[in-house]
Design a protein around this motif. Structure first.
Motif, PDB file in Angstrom:
ATOM      1  N   LYS A 221       0.727  -1.081  -0.017  1.00  0.00           N
ATOM      2  CA  LYS A 221      -0.060  -0.047   0.095  1.00  0.00           C
ATOM      3  C   LYS A 221       1.030   1.229   0.001  1.00  0.00           C
ATOM      4  CE  LYS A 221      -3.766  -1.816   2.514  1.00  0.00           C
ATOM      5  NZ  LYS A 221      -5.041  -1.814   3.703  1.00  0.00           N
ATOM      6  N   PRO A 222       0.695   2.210  -0.726  1.00  0.00           N
ATOM      7  CA  PRO A 222       1.205   3.539  -0.728  1.00  0.00           C
ATOM      8  C   PRO A 222       1.077   4.154   0.543  1.00  0.00           C
ATOM      9  CG  PRO A 222      -0.717   3.691  -2.286  1.00  0.00           C
ATOM     10  CD  PRO A 222      -0.623   2.263  -1.670  1.00  0.00           C
ATOM     11  N   GLU A 223       2.019   4.765   1.138  1.00  0.00           N
ATOM     12  CA  GLU A 223       1.697   5.453   2.212  1.00  0.00           C
ATOM     13  C   GLU A 223       1.378   7.105   1.815  1.00  0.00           C
ATOM     14  OE1 GLU A 223       4.934   5.731   5.069  1.00  0.00           O
ATOM     15  OE2 GLU A 223       5.702   3.536   4.600  1.00  0.00           O
ATOM     16  N   LEU A 224      -0.018   7.188   2.398  1.00  0.00           N
ATOM     17  CA  LEU A 224      -0.370   8.670   2.335  1.00  0.00           C
ATOM     18  C   LEU A 224      -0.272   9.561   3.362  1.00  0.00           C
ATOM     19  CD1 LEU A 224      -4.001   7.273   1.050  1.00  0.00           C
ATOM     20  CD2 LEU A 224      -1.976   8.225  -0.584  1.00  0.00           C
ATOM     21  N   PRO A 225       0.001  10.786   3.050  1.00  0.00           N
ATOM     22  CA  PRO A 225       0.160  11.693   4.283  1.00  0.00           C
ATOM     23  C   PRO A 225      -1.134  11.914   5.142  1.00  0.00           C
ATOM     24  CG  PRO A 225       0.176  12.892   2.358  1.00  0.00           C
ATOM     25  CD  PRO A 225       0.097  11.373   2.147  1.00  0.00           C
ATOM     26  N   THR A 226      -0.712  11.961   6.605  1.00  0.00           N
ATOM     27  CA  THR A 226      -1.959  12.131   7.367  1.00  0.00           C
ATOM     28  C   THR A 226      -2.440  13.474   7.255  1.00  0.00           C
ATOM     29  OG1 THR A 226      -1.140  10.361   8.713  1.00  0.00           O
ATOM     30  CG2 THR A 226      -2.476  11.637   9.759  1.00  0.00           C
ATOM     31  N   PRO A 227      -3.790  13.591   6.867  1.00  0.00           N
ATOM     32  CA  PRO A 227      -4.373  15.044   6.995  1.00  0.00           C
ATOM     33  C   PRO A 227      -4.274  15.795   8.166  1.00  0.00           C
ATOM     34  CG  PRO A 227      -6.014  13.323   6.717  1.00  0.00           C
ATOM     35  CD  PRO A 227      -4.880  12.581   6.815  1.00  0.00           C
ATOM     36  N   ILE A 228      -3.752  17.169   8.210  1.00  0.00           N
ATOM     37  CA  ILE A 228      -3.701  17.822   9.331  1.00  0.00           C
ATOM     38  C   ILE A 228      -5.065  18.628   9.416  1.00  0.00           C
ATOM     39  CG2 ILE A 228      -2.230  19.704  10.670  1.00  0.00           C
ATOM     40  CD1 ILE A 228       0.129  18.475   9.138  1.00  0.00           C
ATOM     41  N   MET A 229      -5.676  18.533  10.790  1.00  0.00           N
ATOM     42  CA  MET A 229      -7.051  19.421  10.568  1.00  0.00           C
ATOM     43  C   MET A 229      -6.852  20.669  11.177  1.00  0.00           C
ATOM     44  SD  MET A 229      -9.289  17.199  10.101  1.00  0.00           S
ATOM     45  CE  MET A 229     -10.722  17.860  10.306  1.00  0.00           C
ATOM     46  N   PRO A 230      -7.126  21.636  10.594  1.00  0.00           N
ATOM     47  CA  PRO A 230      -6.953  22.954  11.063  1.00  0.00           C
ATOM     48  C   PRO A 230      -7.534  23.441  12.429  1.00  0.00           C
ATOM     49  CG  PRO A 230      -8.689  22.874   9.369  1.00  0.00           C
ATOM     50  CD  PRO A 230      -8.184  21.541   9.373  1.00  0.00           C
ATOM     51  N   VAL A 231      -6.719  24.054  13.272  1.00  0.00           N
ATOM     52  CA  VAL A 231      -7.186  24.352  14.365  1.00  0.00           C
ATOM     53  C   VAL A 231      -7.971  25.736  14.671  1.00  0.00           C
ATOM     54  CG1 VAL A 231      -6.333  25.212  16.836  1.00  0.00           C
ATOM     55  CG2 VAL A 231      -4.959  23.365  15.479  1.00  0.00           C
ATOM     56  N   GLU A 232      -9.082  25.648  15.064  1.00  0.00           N
ATOM     57  CA  GLU A 232      -9.967  26.656  15.026  1.00  0.00           C
ATOM     58  C   GLU A 232      -9.521  27.879  16.230  1.00  0.00           C
ATOM     59  OE1 GLU A 232     -12.782  29.345  14.029  1.00  0.00           O
ATOM     60  OE2 GLU A 232     -13.115  26.914  13.188  1.00  0.00           O
ATOM     61  N   LYS A 233      -9.133  28.994  16.077  1.00  0.00           N
ATOM     62  CA  LYS A 233      -9.028  29.814  17.016  1.00  0.00           C
ATOM     63  C   LYS A 233     -10.014  30.336  17.862  1.00  0.00           C
ATOM     64  CE  LYS A 233      -4.383  29.814  15.547  1.00  0.00           C
ATOM     65  NZ  LYS A 233      -3.683  30.837  14.687  1.00  0.00           N
ATOM     66  N   ILE A 234     -10.022  30.663  18.882  1.00  0.00           N
ATOM     67  CA  ILE A 234     -11.040  30.858  19.693  1.00  0.00           C
ATOM     68  C   ILE A 234     -11.552  32.325  19.454  1.00  0.00           C
ATOM     69  CG2 ILE A 234      -9.501  31.430  21.975  1.00  0.00           C
ATOM     70  CD1 ILE A 234     -12.527  29.289  22.540  1.00  0.00           C
ATOM     71  N   PHE A 235     -10.669  33.155  19.226  1.00  0.00           N
ATOM     72  CA  PHE A 235     -11.094  34.508  19.027  1.00  0.00           C
ATOM     73  C   PHE A 235     -11.370  34.617  17.740  1.00  0.00           C
ATOM     74  CE2 PHE A 235      -8.570  34.985  23.024  1.00  0.00           C
ATOM     75  CZ  PHE A 235      -9.492  35.372  24.061  1.00  0.00           C
ATOM     76  N   ASN A 236     -11.485  33.882  16.748  1.00  0.00           N
ATOM     77  CA  ASN A 236     -11.930  34.192  15.397  1.00  0.00           C
ATOM     78  C   ASN A 236     -13.215  33.797  15.207  1.00  0.00           C
ATOM     79  OD1 ASN A 236      -9.097  34.843  14.973  1.00  0.00           O
ATOM     80  ND2 ASN A 236      -8.645  32.903  13.736  1.00  0.00           N
ATOM     81  N   VAL A 237     -14.027  33.397  16.137  1.00  0.00           N
ATOM     82  CA  VAL A 237     -15.430  33.165  16.204  1.00  0.00           C
ATOM     83  C   VAL A 237     -16.185  33.796  17.118  1.00  0.00           C
ATOM     84  CG1 VAL A 237     -15.290  30.884  15.135  1.00  0.00           C
ATOM     85  CG2 VAL A 237     -15.056  30.970  17.623  1.00  0.00           C
ATOM     86  N   ASP A 238     -17.664  34.086  16.758  1.00  0.00           N
ATOM     87  CA  ASP A 238     -18.282  34.927  17.845  1.00  0.00           C
ATOM     88  C   ASP A 238     -18.820  34.191  19.295  1.00  0.00           C
ATOM     89  OD1 ASP A 238     -18.186  37.085  16.095  1.00  0.00           O
ATOM     90  OD2 ASP A 238     -19.829  36.379  15.143  1.00  0.00           O
ATOM     91  N   GLU A 239     -18.776  32.595  18.993  1.00  0.00           N
ATOM     92  CA  GLU A 239     -19.367  32.051  20.152  1.00  0.00           C
ATOM     93  C   GLU A 239     -18.661  30.519  19.894  1.00  0.00           C
ATOM     94  OE1 GLU A 239     -23.523  32.468  21.528  1.00  0.00           O
ATOM     95  OE2 GLU A 239     -23.629  30.416  20.615  1.00  0.00           O
ATOM     96  N   SER A 240     -18.247  30.009  21.042  1.00  0.00           N
ATOM     97  CA  SER A 240     -17.873  28.696  21.002  1.00  0.00           C
ATOM     98  C   SER A 240     -18.248  27.728  22.226  1.00  0.00           C
ATOM     99  CB  SER A 240     -16.312  28.743  21.251  1.00  0.00           C
ATOM    100  OG  SER A 240     -15.572  29.356  20.194  1.00  0.00           O
ATOM    101  N   LYS A 241     -18.619  26.434  22.141  1.00  0.00           N
ATOM    102  CA  LYS A 241     -18.822  25.928  23.204  1.00  0.00           C
ATOM    103  C   LYS A 241     -17.530  25.055  23.746  1.00  0.00           C
ATOM    104  CE  LYS A 241     -23.335  24.031  22.092  1.00  0.00           C
ATOM    105  NZ  LYS A 241     -24.248  23.000  21.830  1.00  0.00           N
ATOM    106  N   VAL A 242     -17.364  24.957  25.096  1.00  0.00           N
ATOM    107  CA  VAL A 242     -16.139  24.829  25.580  1.00  0.00           C
ATOM    108  C   VAL A 242     -16.444  23.406  26.533  1.00  0.00           C
ATOM    109  CG1 VAL A 242     -14.681  26.584  25.316  1.00  0.00           C
ATOM    110  CG2 VAL A 242     -16.198  26.298  27.384  1.00  0.00           C
ATOM    111  N   THR A 243     -15.469  22.583  26.762  1.00  0.00           N
ATOM    112  CA  THR A 243     -15.595  21.525  27.674  1.00  0.00           C
ATOM    113  C   THR A 243     -14.386  21.656  28.532  1.00  0.00           C
ATOM    114  OG1 THR A 243     -14.696  19.948  26.151  1.00  0.00           O
ATOM    115  CG2 THR A 243     -16.941  20.022  26.065  1.00  0.00           C
ATOM    116  N   ASN A 244     -14.644  20.586  29.446  1.00  0.00           N
ATOM    117  CA  ASN A 244     -13.529  20.721  30.597  1.00  0.00           C
ATOM    118  C   ASN A 244     -12.231  20.038  30.023  1.00  0.00           C
ATOM    119  OD1 ASN A 244     -12.680  21.069  33.506  1.00  0.00           O
ATOM    120  ND2 ASN A 244     -12.507  18.881  33.418  1.00  0.00           N
ATOM    121  N   GLY A 245     -10.978  20.650  30.228  1.00  0.00           N
ATOM    122  CA  GLY A 245      -9.809  20.306  29.804  1.00  0.00           C
ATOM    123  C   GLY A 245      -9.401  20.652  28.320  1.00  0.00           C
TER     124      GLY A 245
END
Length: 113
Positions: A17-41
């Motif tokens: 099998k050819p080795e495919l690069p693992t996709p890197i998920m973009p990180v959502e910056k907390i101050f770039n959105v108006d509202e976010s749900k947060v969880t402990n830790g």
């Protein structure tokens, strides 16, 4: 004999099998959105304009009272902090990024469940 070796090499190369690069998920910056749900830790990501001392302040949306304030030394660019919500009131809070002299740099609303 050469034909058997050639067929074996073709099968060996064709079955790997050819080795495919693992996709890197973009990180959502907390101050770039108006509202976010947060969880402990949960890790929160944000950018700072320069290295220095900053404060993260949590403010109750309805009463405008300060719930928590953390002073920290940040680096230029992306910074990461963990938010612990077990001791926070449930509902809506403002998360405010301030300079050391209490000038508001960024502000967002978080939802604590």
């Amino acid at each position: 004999m050469k034909k058997i070796l050639f067929i074996f090499v073709i099968l060996l190369v064709g079955c790997t099998k050819p080795e495919l690069p693992t996709p890197i998920m973009p990180v959502e910056k907390i101050f770039n959105v108006d509202e976010s749900k947060v969880t402990n830790g949960q890790s929160i990501y944000f950018d700072l304009p320069s290295e220095g001392t900053y404060m993260l302040t949590l403010i109750d949306v309805t009463t405008n009272q300060i719930i928590s304030r953390e002073k920290f030394i940040g680096q230029n660019g992306e910074n990461v902090k963990k938010i612990y919500t077990n001791s926070l009131p449930k509902g809506y809070l403002y998360l405010v990024l301030e300079s050391v002299d209490r000038n508001e740099l960024k502000k967002t609303k978080i939802i604590v469940n």
